[in-house]
Design an enzyme around this catalytic site. Structure first.
Site, PDB file in Angstrom:
ATOM      1  N   ASN A  35      43.042  89.139  30.991  1.00 33.76           N
ATOM      2  CA  ASN A  35      42.185  88.118  30.367  1.00 33.76           C
ATOM      3  C   ASN A  35      41.428  87.320  31.422  1.00 33.76           C
ATOM      4  O   ASN A  35      40.726  86.370  31.099  1.00 33.76           O
ATOM      5  CB  ASN A  35      42.997  87.181  29.450  1.00 33.76           C
ATOM      6  CG  ASN A  35      44.008  86.361  30.236  1.00 33.76           C
ATOM      7  OD1 ASN A  35      44.139  86.517  31.444  1.00 33.76           O
ATOM      8  ND2 ASN A  35      44.718  85.484  29.551  1.00 33.76           N
ATOM      9  N   THR A  38      43.618  84.526  36.001  1.00 39.44           N
ATOM     10  CA  THR A  38      43.798  84.556  37.462  1.00 39.44           C
ATOM     11  C   THR A  38      43.356  85.896  38.045  1.00 39.44           C
ATOM     12  O   THR A  38      43.193  86.012  39.248  1.00 39.44           O
ATOM     13  CB  THR A  38      45.264  84.278  37.878  1.00 39.44           C
ATOM     14  OG1 THR A  38      46.108  85.227  37.212  1.00 39.44           O
ATOM     15  CG2 THR A  38      45.689  82.868  37.511  1.00 39.44           C
ATOM     16  N   GLY A 105      56.870  95.738  22.657  1.00 42.40           N
ATOM     17  CA  GLY A 105      56.633  96.259  21.305  1.00 42.40           C
ATOM     18  C   GLY A 105      55.701  97.456  21.346  1.00 42.40           C
ATOM     19  O   GLY A 105      55.920  98.464  20.652  1.00 42.40           O
ATOM     20  N   ALA A 117      57.338  93.705  35.823  1.00 39.06           N
ATOM     21  CA  ALA A 117      57.222  93.067  37.141  1.00 39.06           C
ATOM     22  C   ALA A 117      58.025  91.776  37.082  1.00 39.06           C
ATOM     23  O   ALA A 117      57.564  90.778  36.544  1.00 39.06           O
ATOM     24  CB  ALA A 117      55.763  92.769  37.450  1.00 39.06           C
ATOM     25  N   TYR A 148      57.787  79.577  35.556  1.00 42.31           N
ATOM     26  CA  TYR A 148      57.689  80.971  36.001  1.00 42.31           C
ATOM     27  C   TYR A 148      59.074  81.616  36.036  1.00 42.31           C
ATOM     28  O   TYR A 148      59.303  82.673  35.444  1.00 42.31           O
ATOM     29  CB  TYR A 148      57.063  81.005  37.385  1.00 42.31           C
ATOM     30  CG  TYR A 148      56.807  82.388  37.950  1.00 42.31           C
ATOM     31  CD1 TYR A 148      55.906  83.263  37.339  1.00 42.31           C
ATOM     32  CD2 TYR A 148      57.435  82.816  39.119  1.00 42.31           C
ATOM     33  CE1 TYR A 148      55.650  84.519  37.879  1.00 42.31           C
ATOM     34  CE2 TYR A 148      57.177  84.065  39.662  1.00 42.31           C
ATOM     35  CZ  TYR A 148      56.285  84.918  39.044  1.00 42.31           C
ATOM     36  OH  TYR A 148      56.034  86.159  39.580  1.00 42.31           O
ATOM     37  N   LYS A 152      60.361  84.635  33.569  1.00 39.99           N
ATOM     38  CA  LYS A 152      60.703  85.963  34.102  1.00 39.99           C
ATOM     39  C   LYS A 152      62.159  86.316  33.802  1.00 39.99           C
ATOM     40  O   LYS A 152      62.486  87.481  33.549  1.00 39.99           O
ATOM     41  CB  LYS A 152      60.437  86.016  35.611  1.00 39.99           C
ATOM     42  CG  LYS A 152      58.954  86.052  35.978  1.00 39.99           C
ATOM     43  CD  LYS A 152      58.281  87.343  35.538  1.00 39.99           C
ATOM     44  CE  LYS A 152      56.881  87.465  36.112  1.00 39.99           C
ATOM     45  NZ  LYS A 152      56.169  88.666  35.629  1.00 39.99           N
ATOM     46  N   TYR A 162      65.378  95.272  24.447  1.00 40.80           N
ATOM     47  CA  TYR A 162      64.637  96.423  23.912  1.00 40.80           C
ATOM     48  C   TYR A 162      65.257  97.736  24.388  1.00 40.80           C
ATOM     49  O   TYR A 162      65.246  98.734  23.668  1.00 40.80           O
ATOM     50  CB  TYR A 162      63.150  96.350  24.305  1.00 40.80           C
ATOM     51  CG  TYR A 162      62.313  95.674  23.240  1.00 40.80           C
ATOM     52  CD1 TYR A 162      62.435  94.311  22.994  1.00 40.80           C
ATOM     53  CD2 TYR A 162      61.420  96.409  22.461  1.00 40.80           C
ATOM     54  CE1 TYR A 162      61.692  93.691  22.009  1.00 40.80           C
ATOM     55  CE2 TYR A 162      60.668  95.793  21.469  1.00 40.80           C
ATOM     56  CZ  TYR A 162      60.812  94.438  21.250  1.00 40.80           C
ATOM     57  OH  TYR A 162      60.074  93.836  20.270  1.00 40.80           O
ATOM     58  N   ARG A 189      49.003  80.166  48.014  1.00 36.71           N
ATOM     59  CA  ARG A 189      50.136  80.814  48.664  1.00 36.71           C
ATOM     60  C   ARG A 189      49.939  80.790  50.185  1.00 36.71           C
ATOM     61  O   ARG A 189      48.818  80.670  50.678  1.00 36.71           O
ATOM     62  CB  ARG A 189      50.294  82.252  48.171  1.00 36.71           C
ATOM     63  CG  ARG A 189      51.058  82.287  46.866  1.00 36.71           C
ATOM     64  CD  ARG A 189      51.301  83.686  46.394  1.00 36.71           C
ATOM     65  NE  ARG A 189      50.102  84.263  45.852  1.00 36.71           N
ATOM     66  CZ  ARG A 189      50.077  85.439  45.234  1.00 36.71           C
ATOM     67  NH1 ARG A 189      51.169  86.137  45.082  1.00 36.71           N
ATOM     68  NH2 ARG A 189      48.940  85.904  44.758  1.00 36.71           N
TER      69      ARG A 189
HETATM   70  N1  UDP Z   1      53.539  77.262  52.409  1.00 35.59           N
HETATM   71  C1  UDP Z   1      53.081  76.538  53.467  1.00 35.59           C
HETATM   72  N2  UDP Z   1      51.744  76.221  53.520  1.00 35.59           N
HETATM   73  C2  UDP Z   1      50.858  76.582  52.558  1.00 35.59           C
HETATM   74  C3  UDP Z   1      51.342  77.337  51.476  1.00 35.59           C
HETATM   75  C4  UDP Z   1      52.691  77.661  51.415  1.00 35.59           C
HETATM   76  O1  UDP Z   1      53.841  76.180  54.390  1.00 35.59           O
HETATM   77  O2  UDP Z   1      49.658  76.230  52.680  1.00 35.59           O
HETATM   78  C5  UDP Z   1      54.974  77.603  52.351  1.00 35.59           C
HETATM   79  C6  UDP Z   1      55.655  77.283  51.035  1.00 35.59           C
HETATM   80  O3  UDP Z   1      56.105  75.953  51.007  1.00 35.59           O
HETATM   81  C7  UDP Z   1      56.782  78.293  51.027  1.00 35.59           C
HETATM   82  C8  UDP Z   1      56.218  79.476  51.819  1.00 35.59           C
HETATM   83  O4  UDP Z   1      55.110  78.994  52.529  1.00 35.59           O
HETATM   84  O5  UDP Z   1      57.894  77.790  51.710  1.00 35.59           O
HETATM   85  C9  UDP Z   1      55.764  80.638  50.937  1.00 35.59           C
HETATM   86  O6  UDP Z   1      54.957  80.081  49.955  1.00 35.59           O
HETATM   87  P1  UDP Z   1      54.178  80.938  48.886  1.00 35.59           P
HETATM   88  O7  UDP Z   1      53.477  79.957  48.006  1.00 35.59           O
HETATM   89  O8  UDP Z   1      53.354  81.960  49.577  1.00 35.59           O
HETATM   90  O9  UDP Z   1      55.288  81.713  48.079  1.00 35.59           O
HETATM   91  P2  UDP Z   1      56.729  81.335  47.512  1.00 35.59           P
HETATM   92  O10 UDP Z   1      57.606  82.253  48.258  1.00 35.59           O
HETATM   93  O11 UDP Z   1      57.078  79.897  47.792  1.00 35.59           O
HETATM   94  O12 UDP Z   1      56.629  81.619  46.070  1.00 35.59           O
END
Ligand code: UDP
Length: 322
Positions: A35, A38, A105, A117, A148, A152, A162, A189
């Site tokens: 959709n 993201t 389904g 996933a 999240y 999951k 299922y 991230r």
């Molecule tokens: N992190 C960071 N700086 C950023 C973004 C993320 O230091 O600008 C850190 C975040 O706090 C985490 C790690 O990097 O400890 C991985 O973060 P990400 O969001 O990639 O994935 P997560 O494993 O936390 O879902």
């Protein structure tokens, strides 16, 4: 002989788009559903001309219709970064719960194999290290990541329901931190943040003191693991990830070194419930799938950096032309 047919939900996302490519290469008819909340059509633009590729702009939480037979349903639709969970909490909960229900389904109705996933987030802020599949996790249901993590965990329970009740041939992969081309640049991230900051000469933002650990897997390795798991007969969750663990500060330093940026590292507040450690135990994947990661961090980061450099150059050209 007619081709096998696969539905990939979230097919225009980072992982979904790589899966679309892989299944086309395996001579499947690929139905990519997204959709575009993201996901991004640019991720699958190069596949649009392929007669075996079909894009369906649809929300997987609504009733899903795919004409004809299906051999496999891969459910990859979901916001997937901590910033997404803050901005899209209800959508995150819905796609993991209602979306999984619809996708299951459909798999049931078509007699298709189903692959969920799932995620290392099921382990929360883990008290067992490295994480094995039999660890039940340490999740805060009401924290910012709860939308999240719990969706999951529910999705895993629904998949097993299922499987046990309807006999759906299901597979569950617990995906650990994965990186590579087509990650969204502004999803917050660590890897896209560090790469784009390095390329723009902005400070690299390390959260907390950077002592928290993660283990980063290159996308091609993950896709190979998914392919093998789908084709196996394992119904219980299986970790797929790269066990080479490092602190986030080391990771930031690696990006600085590799990109040759003049950016300095700046420390920001640690987000709530940020897991302190994370590393997959992949003994099971090795044993049952003969799988282990092949792409080292330097090689993977170089390939990813080339992608981000291109993206930023395109952006700069577009804003210069505007
Ligand atoms: N992190 C960071 N700086 C950023 C973004 C993320 O230091 O600008 C850190 C975040 O706090 C985490 C790690 O990097 O400890 C991985 O973060 P990400 O969001 O990639 O994935 P997560 O494993 O936390 O879902």
């Amino acid at each position: 002989m007619s081709r096998k047919r696969v539905l990939i939900t979230g097919g225009a996302g980072f992982l979904g788009s790589h899966l679309c490519e892989r299944f086309l290469a395996e001579e499947y008819e690929v139905f990519c559903m997204d959709n575009l909340i993201t996901g991004d059509l640019q991720n699958v633009d190069h596949l649009m001309g392929d007669q075996h590729f079909h894009f369906l702009n649809q929300d997987v939480t609504e009733y899903i219709h795919v004409p004809g037979k299906l051999d496999a349903v891969l459910h990859f639709a979901s916001p997937a970064s901590p910033i997404d969970y803050l901005l899209l909490p209800i959508q995150t909960l819905k796609v993991g719960s209602l979306g999984t229900h619809k996708a299951l389904g459909l798999a049931h109705a078509k007699g298709a194999r189903f692959l969920l996933a799932s995620t290392s987030e099921c382990y929360g802020d883990p008290l067992v290290h490295p994480q094995t599949e039999d660890y039940w996790g340490n999740v805060n249901p009401v924290g910012p990541r709860g939308v999240y993590d719990e969706a999951k965990r529910f999705a895993e329970a629904m998949t097993m329901g299922y499987h046990r009740f309807h006999g759906v041939q299901s597979r569950i992969i617990r995906i650990f931190n994965t990186y590579g081309p087509r990650m969204r640049m502004n999803d917050g991230r660590a890897l896209p943040a560090f790469m784009s900051q390095a390329l723009r000469g902005e400070p690299i933002t390390v959260f907390g003191d950077g002592s928290q650990t993660r283990s980063f897997c290159y996308v091609d390795d993950l896709v190979e693991g998914i392919w093998r798991l789908l084709n196996s007969d394992e119904t219980l969750p299986t970790n797929i990830g790269n066990p080479s663990e490092m602190t986030i500060l080391q990771f930031a330093e690696k990006v600085v070194e590799l990109t040759g940026t003049k950016s300095t590292i700046s420390f920001k507040e640690l987000p709530e419930d940020d897991p302190k450690v994370r590393q997959p135990d992949i003994t099971k994947a090795k044993r049952i799938l003969g799988w282990e990661p092949k792409v080292g961090l330097d090689e993977g980061l170089e390939r990813t950096f080339a992608y981000f450099r291109n993206k930023i150059e395109e952006e700069q050209k577009a804003s210069a032309g505007a």
